[in-house]
Write a protein that holds these residues in place. Structure first.
Motif, PDB file in Angstrom:
ATOM      1  N   CYS A 269      86.099 -39.710 108.116  1.00 22.03           N
ATOM      2  CA  CYS A 269      85.907 -40.549 109.310  1.00 22.03           C
ATOM      3  C   CYS A 269      84.479 -40.515 109.848  1.00 22.03           C
ATOM      4  N   CYS A 274      89.205 -36.736 111.785  1.00 24.38           N
ATOM      5  CA  CYS A 274      90.178 -36.506 110.721  1.00 24.38           C
ATOM      6  C   CYS A 274      90.259 -35.063 110.228  1.00 24.38           C
ATOM      7  N   CYS A 277      86.069 -32.868 106.899  1.00 29.51           N
ATOM      8  CA  CYS A 277      84.822 -32.140 106.636  1.00 29.51           C
ATOM      9  C   CYS A 277      84.847 -30.695 107.158  1.00 29.51           C
ATOM     10  N   CYS A 307      80.348 -33.321 110.397  1.00 29.13           N
ATOM     11  CA  CYS A 307      80.036 -34.756 110.478  1.00 29.13           C
ATOM     12  C   CYS A 307      79.530 -35.134 111.857  1.00 29.13           C
TER      13      CYS A 307
HETATM   14 FE1  FES Z   1      86.461 -36.619 109.789  1.00 36.00          FE
HETATM   15 FE2  FES Z   1      84.409 -34.902 109.906  1.00 36.00          FE
HETATM   16  S1  FES Z   1      86.183 -34.916 111.105  1.00 36.00           S
HETATM   17  S2  FES Z   1      84.802 -36.389 108.427  1.00 36.00           S
END
Ligand code: FES
Length: 320
Positions: A269, A274, A277, A307
């Motif tokens: 995301c 999400c 990462c 991210c």
């Molecule tokens: Fe979704 Fe980092 S929380 S890519």
């Protein structure tokens, strides 16, 4: 994640400022299966990529359906869908991915705010097909801006859906504190919508004493977690495996800086939503800017989302 070529087979005005698109495999084959709450990455004209929840019944394999609000504050994705995507176009999408899955529960409460109805609608289809006990509350600014009303009216679960309009009588507004007045370990709550709507539900549930594990949420569009780059300070990240140290300047993310040096972390995301990462932190103190970790997980400071999150300490040592 592998890409699919899909053809836009239908485009409908679902409400003021909201269109839906139906997508079918360009080669005519069945589409990969998906579960309620799934989204796809959609590669739009102009090189943009946006994530949209699937809102058609999850047993279908002949189409994916998405709903897109034309958002004047968006970073171009919704305008691209509204202006540049037409029936017959072939576009590239990812396979469905689910960060917002339904869990088994004796009872389910679905709460939708505006275009956040898309994954909620898919969940309602699933729960209705399963004969599960659930209720759905759909909040929107006005009837004219409420997508999928006709579809809901014709569905098997029409009687389970209550509408609440911002421009309506006070008595029809969502009385959340009453609706969720009694915490119930057997009930799971799912909420999707604007960040203020989600925050209201999550905060109210927490104040009443609902277990955090029973309250599930997903933001759509840009998450409010990216922070203000103007006030950001640079910091260093050290990779525990190699000992390499890289500086992350203001306005750049850890993910971006590492990628520039050939270190690819899994990412989806890029908005702190999400958890894809999520990376272990061995030393240093992260500045959490995600919407994924719980308060307890943040306080532990042993993992972060590179991210979007940054550092409070001059150095973070990552388990990479
Ligand atoms: Fe979704 Fe980092 S929380 S890519």
């Amino acid at each position: 994640m592998s890409q699919l070529q899909v053809k836009v087979t239908a485009r409908r005005e679902e409400a003021e400022g909201i269109v839906s698109l139906e997508l079918a495999a360009a080669d005519g084959k069945p589409l990969p299966p998906f579960s309620a709450g799934s989204h796809i990455d959609v590669h739009l004209p102009g090189g943009l990529m946006r994530q949209y929840s699937l809102c058609n019944p999850p047993h279908e394999s002949h189409r994916y359906q998405i709903g897109v609000l034309r958002d004047p504050n968006s970073r171009g994705g919704s305008a691209a869908v509204h202006e540049a995507v037409r029936p017959g176009d072939v576009i590239s999408i990812s396979e469905p991915c689910n960060h917002f899955p339904l869990v088994q529960a004796r009872r389910t409460l679905l709460l939708a705010g505006g275009i956040g109805v898309t994954p909620i609608l898919c969940m309602a289809e699933r729960l209705a097909a399963d004969g599960a006990e659930f209720d759905m509350h759909y909040c929107a600014r006005s009837p004219a801006r409420t997508a999928f009303r006709e579809r809901i009216a014709q569905s098997a679960f029409a009687g389970r859906v209550a509408y609440h309009f911002d421009d309506g009588e006070p008595g029809q507004k969502l009385d959340l504190a009453t609706l969720i007045a009694v915490p119930d370990a057997n009930t799971h709550i799912y909420v999707c919508g604007p960040s203020g709507f989600i925050g209201h539900v999550v905060d109210t549930a927490k104040a009443i004493g609902w277990p955090a594990s029973n309250v599930h949420f997903e933001y759509f569009g840009a998450a409010p977690a990216s922070g203000d780059a103007a006030g950001d300070a640079p910091f260093d990240v050290k990779l525990a495996s190699s000992g390499q140290v890289f500086t992350v300047p203001a306005g750049r993310t850890v993910i971006q800086v590492l990628a520039e040096h050939g270190v690819e972390l899994p990412v989806s995301c890029e908005q702190g939503v999400c958890g894809t990462c999520l990376t272990r932190v061995l030393e240093g103190e992260p500045e959490h800017r995600d919407l994924y970790l719980t308060d307890e997980e943040r306080a532990a400071n042993d993992q972060f989302t590179p991210c979007c999150s940054r550092a409070r300490s001059a150095l973070l040592v990552l388990d990479v």
